[in-house]
Design an enzyme around this catalytic site. Structure first.
Site, PDB file in Angstrom:
ATOM      1  N   ARG A   1       0.855  -1.178   0.000  1.00  0.00           N
ATOM      2  CA  ARG A   1       0.000   0.000   0.000  1.00  0.00           C
ATOM      3  C   ARG A   1       0.894   1.232   0.000  1.00  0.00           C
ATOM      4  O   ARG A   1       1.944   1.249   0.662  1.00  0.00           O
ATOM      5  CB  ARG A   1      -0.907   0.031   1.237  1.00  0.00           C
ATOM      6  CG  ARG A   1      -2.086  -0.937   1.200  1.00  0.00           C
ATOM      7  CD  ARG A   1      -3.134  -0.526   0.166  1.00  0.00           C
ATOM      8  NE  ARG A   1      -4.289  -1.413   0.147  1.00  0.00           N
ATOM      9  CZ  ARG A   1      -4.440  -2.459  -0.682  1.00  0.00           C
ATOM     10  NH1 ARG A   1      -3.504  -2.732  -1.574  1.00  0.00           N
ATOM     11  NH2 ARG A   1      -5.526  -3.207  -0.649  1.00  0.00           N
TER      12      ARG A   1
ATOM     13  N   GLU B   1      -3.279   7.761  -3.954  1.00  0.00           N
ATOM     14  CA  GLU B   1      -3.825   7.276  -5.234  1.00  0.00           C
ATOM     15  C   GLU B   1      -5.132   7.969  -5.569  1.00  0.00           C
ATOM     16  O   GLU B   1      -5.935   8.193  -4.659  1.00  0.00           O
ATOM     17  CB  GLU B   1      -4.045   5.758  -5.155  1.00  0.00           C
ATOM     18  CG  GLU B   1      -2.744   5.013  -5.326  1.00  0.00           C
ATOM     19  CD  GLU B   1      -2.901   3.500  -5.303  1.00  0.00           C
ATOM     20  OE1 GLU B   1      -3.926   2.980  -5.778  1.00  0.00           O
ATOM     21  OE2 GLU B   1      -1.971   2.852  -4.809  1.00  0.00           O
TER      22      GLU B   1
ATOM     23  N   HIS C   1      -1.251   0.372  -9.781  1.00  0.00           N
ATOM     24  CA  HIS C   1      -1.900  -0.587  -8.856  1.00  0.00           C
ATOM     25  C   HIS C   1      -2.484  -1.791  -9.626  1.00  0.00           C
ATOM     26  O   HIS C   1      -3.676  -2.081  -9.541  1.00  0.00           O
ATOM     27  CB  HIS C   1      -2.999   0.124  -8.045  1.00  0.00           C
ATOM     28  CG  HIS C   1      -3.318  -0.574  -6.743  1.00  0.00           C
ATOM     29  ND1 HIS C   1      -3.743   0.079  -5.617  1.00  0.00           N
ATOM     30  CD2 HIS C   1      -3.308  -1.898  -6.400  1.00  0.00           C
ATOM     31  CE1 HIS C   1      -3.963  -0.777  -4.643  1.00  0.00           C
ATOM     32  NE2 HIS C   1      -3.707  -1.991  -5.089  1.00  0.00           N
TER      33      HIS C   1
HETATM   34  N1  LIG Z   1      -0.702  -3.909  -5.005  1.00  0.00           N
HETATM   35  C1  LIG Z   1      -1.696  -4.780  -5.052  1.00  0.00           C
HETATM   36  O1  LIG Z   1      -2.445  -4.861  -6.018  1.00  0.00           O
HETATM   37  C2  LIG Z   1      -1.891  -5.701  -3.921  1.00  0.00           C
HETATM   38  C3  LIG Z   1      -1.543  -5.325  -2.654  1.00  0.00           C
HETATM   39  N2  LIG Z   1      -1.720  -6.183  -1.604  1.00  0.00           N
HETATM   40  C4  LIG Z   1      -1.296  -5.758  -0.259  1.00  0.00           C
HETATM   41  O2  LIG Z   1      -0.431  -6.751   0.266  1.00  0.00           O
HETATM   42  C5  LIG Z   1      -0.740  -6.941   1.625  1.00  0.00           C
HETATM   43  C6  LIG Z   1      -0.266  -8.306   2.077  1.00  0.00           C
HETATM   44  O3  LIG Z   1      -1.079  -9.338   1.548  1.00  0.00           O
HETATM   45  P1  LIG Z   1      -0.878 -10.868   2.017  1.00  0.00           P
HETATM   46  O4  LIG Z   1       0.541 -11.275   1.849  1.00  0.00           O
HETATM   47  O5  LIG Z   1      -1.922 -11.673   1.369  1.00  0.00           O
HETATM   48  O6  LIG Z   1      -1.187 -10.726   3.572  1.00  0.00           O
HETATM   49  P2  LIG Z   1      -0.567 -11.526   4.799  1.00  0.00           P
HETATM   50  O7  LIG Z   1      -1.424 -11.207   5.966  1.00  0.00           O
HETATM   51  O8  LIG Z   1      -0.351 -12.948   4.425  1.00  0.00           O
HETATM   52  O9  LIG Z   1       0.900 -10.861   4.990  1.00  0.00           O
HETATM   53  C7  LIG Z   1       1.116  -9.655   5.626  1.00  0.00           C
HETATM   54  C8  LIG Z   1       2.319  -9.807   6.528  1.00  0.00           C
HETATM   55  O10 LIG Z   1       2.656  -8.540   7.062  1.00  0.00           O
HETATM   56  C9  LIG Z   1       3.170  -8.776   8.368  1.00  0.00           C
HETATM   57  N3  LIG Z   1       3.197  -7.560   9.156  1.00  0.00           N
HETATM   58  C10 LIG Z   1       2.158  -6.935   9.773  1.00  0.00           C
HETATM   59  N4  LIG Z   1       2.606  -5.852  10.432  1.00  0.00           N
HETATM   60  C11 LIG Z   1       3.942  -5.793  10.217  1.00  0.00           C
HETATM   61  C12 LIG Z   1       4.969  -4.911  10.636  1.00  0.00           C
HETATM   62  N5  LIG Z   1       4.703  -3.875  11.414  1.00  0.00           N
HETATM   63  N6  LIG Z   1       6.217  -5.152  10.225  1.00  0.00           N
HETATM   64  C13 LIG Z   1       6.499  -6.214   9.428  1.00  0.00           C
HETATM   65  N7  LIG Z   1       5.575  -7.099   9.007  1.00  0.00           N
HETATM   66  C14 LIG Z   1       4.320  -6.880   9.409  1.00  0.00           C
HETATM   67  C15 LIG Z   1       2.236  -9.841   8.917  1.00  0.00           C
HETATM   68  O11 LIG Z   1       2.770 -10.490  10.066  1.00  0.00           O
HETATM   69  C16 LIG Z   1       2.067 -10.755   7.712  1.00  0.00           C
HETATM   70  O12 LIG Z   1       3.019 -11.813   7.713  1.00  0.00           O
HETATM   71  C17 LIG Z   1      -2.259  -6.719   1.695  1.00  0.00           C
HETATM   72  O13 LIG Z   1      -2.677  -6.340   2.987  1.00  0.00           O
HETATM   73  C18 LIG Z   1      -2.482  -5.619   0.684  1.00  0.00           C
HETATM   74  O14 LIG Z   1      -2.464  -4.366   1.307  1.00  0.00           O
HETATM   75  C19 LIG Z   1      -2.251  -7.422  -1.792  1.00  0.00           C
HETATM   76  C20 LIG Z   1      -2.625  -7.835  -3.043  1.00  0.00           C
HETATM   77  C21 LIG Z   1      -2.490  -7.008  -4.207  1.00  0.00           C
HETATM   78  O1  LIG Z   2      -6.144  -7.139  -3.033  1.00  0.00           O
HETATM   79  C1  LIG Z   2      -5.595  -6.059  -2.755  1.00  0.00           C
HETATM   80  O2  LIG Z   2      -5.324  -5.729  -1.593  1.00  0.00           O
HETATM   81  C2  LIG Z   2      -5.255  -5.137  -3.838  1.00  0.00           C
HETATM   82  O3  LIG Z   2      -4.597  -4.160  -3.640  1.00  0.00           O
HETATM   83  C3  LIG Z   2      -5.739  -5.392  -5.201  1.00  0.00           C
HETATM   84  O4  LIG Z   2      -5.703  -6.694  -5.537  1.00  0.00           O
END
Ligand SMILES: NC(=O)C1=CN([C@@H]2O[C@H](COP(=O)(O)OP(=O)(O)OC[C@H]3O[C@@H](n4cnc5c(N)ncnc54)[C@H](O)[C@@H]3O)[C@@H](O)[C@H]2O)C=CC1
Ligand SMILES: O=C(O)C(=O)CO
Length: 343
Positions: free
Chosen positions: A273, A302, A320
């Site tokens: 993000r 954004e 994005h």
């Molecule tokens: N750019 C895009 O289109 C996309 C962006 N995302 C973003 O990616 C993020 C992660 O997605 P997932 O891997 O599926 O989630 P997830 O929950 O599997 O991984 C997130 C990780 O961040 C860690 N975390 C939380 N607070 C932290 C901190 N202060 N310092 C270090 N690590 C910390 C957690 O312990 C966890 O392991 C989503 O929340 C979303 O915001 C996800 C999909 C697409």
């Molecule tokens: O899933 C999310 O968090 C995104 O940013 C878009 O896939």
């Protein structure tokens, strides 16, 4: 009184009224809802980001559930309106839910759904693409070609960074961070340093086993390290990719002090993000350090970029699109519909 918004209706006689604030890829999600006695109303308004007022108009007087988008502000106003309309569920078509006030949803008795898993590999692949594009200056070189500037091979032309044997740093080694780490380790034989609040045991085991495999084949083994602090990752890694959730612990996690401790020729990637990086500070850092490169999929405000970012040759920027593969987007739409149906 909110202004009416245009909609497309599926299965008009369905018992449950479900609203989707956007059209989504594929048809499976539509079939799932209509086969389960839902009247589905899809917003067709030509407006990228719907306002709270637009969504209030969509919810109307009676609504059982809403499928919404990460660009929308789901707080008390919308959740209380959904509750008044008899709704019980809000399904966010994203894994990230920083646009959702979960406490407000709880107060109003609205269940929340998100779409983890189906986007893990697609998002990690985009982060890997940005890592390569930034390390090897792909966008700069492409622009140079298109501008007709190429007049022959030169020893210094677009020299970038080799990844093999270098260290990849991952901050937030959850689903996506771990998938990204594996790609960089398997693909480019990079060593891993990561920081997360929790131990990424499966990732560690994978790197250990892969290192043993490489050694058995006469190659240099890869290694892993779980860093005690985020600063250790920033100091040691050559390529750093950010994959944490956005919350108050990760807001401006990359700030001027932390940029200053990174290697001068490091590559920084963000597909999590935008507000995880202090973007104005990043622009200053890019100006002062031309060999420091970034690959960004997300931005602090954004759809805007901070002033100056678009002029930086050492930044690769995309809008994005990290989860934007057909398979994943259809999967996200399907999961979004299922999340409505389980309630
Ligand atoms: N750019 C895009 O289109 C996309 C962006 N995302 C973003 O990616 C993020 C992660 O997605 P997932 O891997 O599926 O989630 P997830 O929950 O599997 O991984 C997130 C990780 O961040 C860690 N975390 C939380 N607070 C932290 C901190 N202060 N310092 C270090 N690590 C910390 C957690 O312990 C966890 O392991 C989503 O929340 C979303 O915001 C996800 C999909 C697409
Ligand atoms: O899933 C999310 O968090 C995104 O940013 C878009 O896939």
């Amino acid at each position: 009184m909110a202004k009416p918004v245009s909609i497309q209706v599926w299965n008009p006689s369905g018992k449950y009224r479900v609203v989707s604030t956007k059209s989504m890829p594929g048809t499976r999600w539509i079939r799932l809802l209509t086969d389960n006695d839902c009247r589905l109303e899809i917003c067709t308004e030509h407006k990228t980001i719907l306002s709270v007022d637009d969504i209030l108009a969509l919810i109307g007087d009676r609504c059982d559930g809403v499928i919404g988008q990460l660009t929308e502000d789901w707080g008390d106003v919308l959740f209380s309106a959904l509750k008044r309309a008899g709704g019980t569920v809000f399904s966010n078509m994203a894994v990230g839910y920083n646009n959702v006030d979960v406490e407000a949803a709880n107060r109003n008795g609205i269940a929340i759904g998100n779409t983890p898993g189906v986007l893990t590999e697609t998002t990690a692949e985009l982060a890997a693409s940005l890592s390569l594009a930034a390390a090897r200056r792909i966008v700069e070189a492409d622009q140079f070609m298109r501008a007709g500037l190429y007049d022959g091979w030169l020893p210094h032309l677009f020299v970038g960074n080799l990844l093999k044997g270098q260290t990849v740093g991952v901050i937030g080694a959850g689903r996506i961070g771990s998938a990204y780490a594996r790609m960089m380790i398997e693909g480019f034989k990079m060593n891993l340093i990561y920081y997360d609040l929790y131990q990424a045991t499966r990732l560690e085991n994978f790197v250990t086993a892969y290192g043993q495999f490489l050694k058995a084949n006469g190659e240099e083994p890869v290694t892993w390290k779980r860093a005690a602090t985020m600063e250790d990752v920033l100091r040691e890694a050559d390529v750093i990719s950010l994959h944490p959730v956005l919350d108050k612990t990760t807001y401006h996690l990359i700030n001027p002090e932390r940029l200053a401790i990174m290697k001068k020729e490091a590559v920084l990637v963000n597909a999590s993000r935008g507000p995880v990086i202090d973007e104005a500070a990043l622009v200053e850092h890019l100006k002062a350090n031309p060999m420091f490169r970034v690959g960004l999929d997300v931005f602090e405000d954004e759809p805007y970029m901070k002033p100056g970012l678009a002029d930086m040759k050492n930044a690769v920027v995309v809008p994005h699109i990290a989860s934007a593969s057909k398979w994943t987007r259809e999967g996200m739409a399907t999961l979004s519909a299922l999340n409505v149906l389980v309630w």
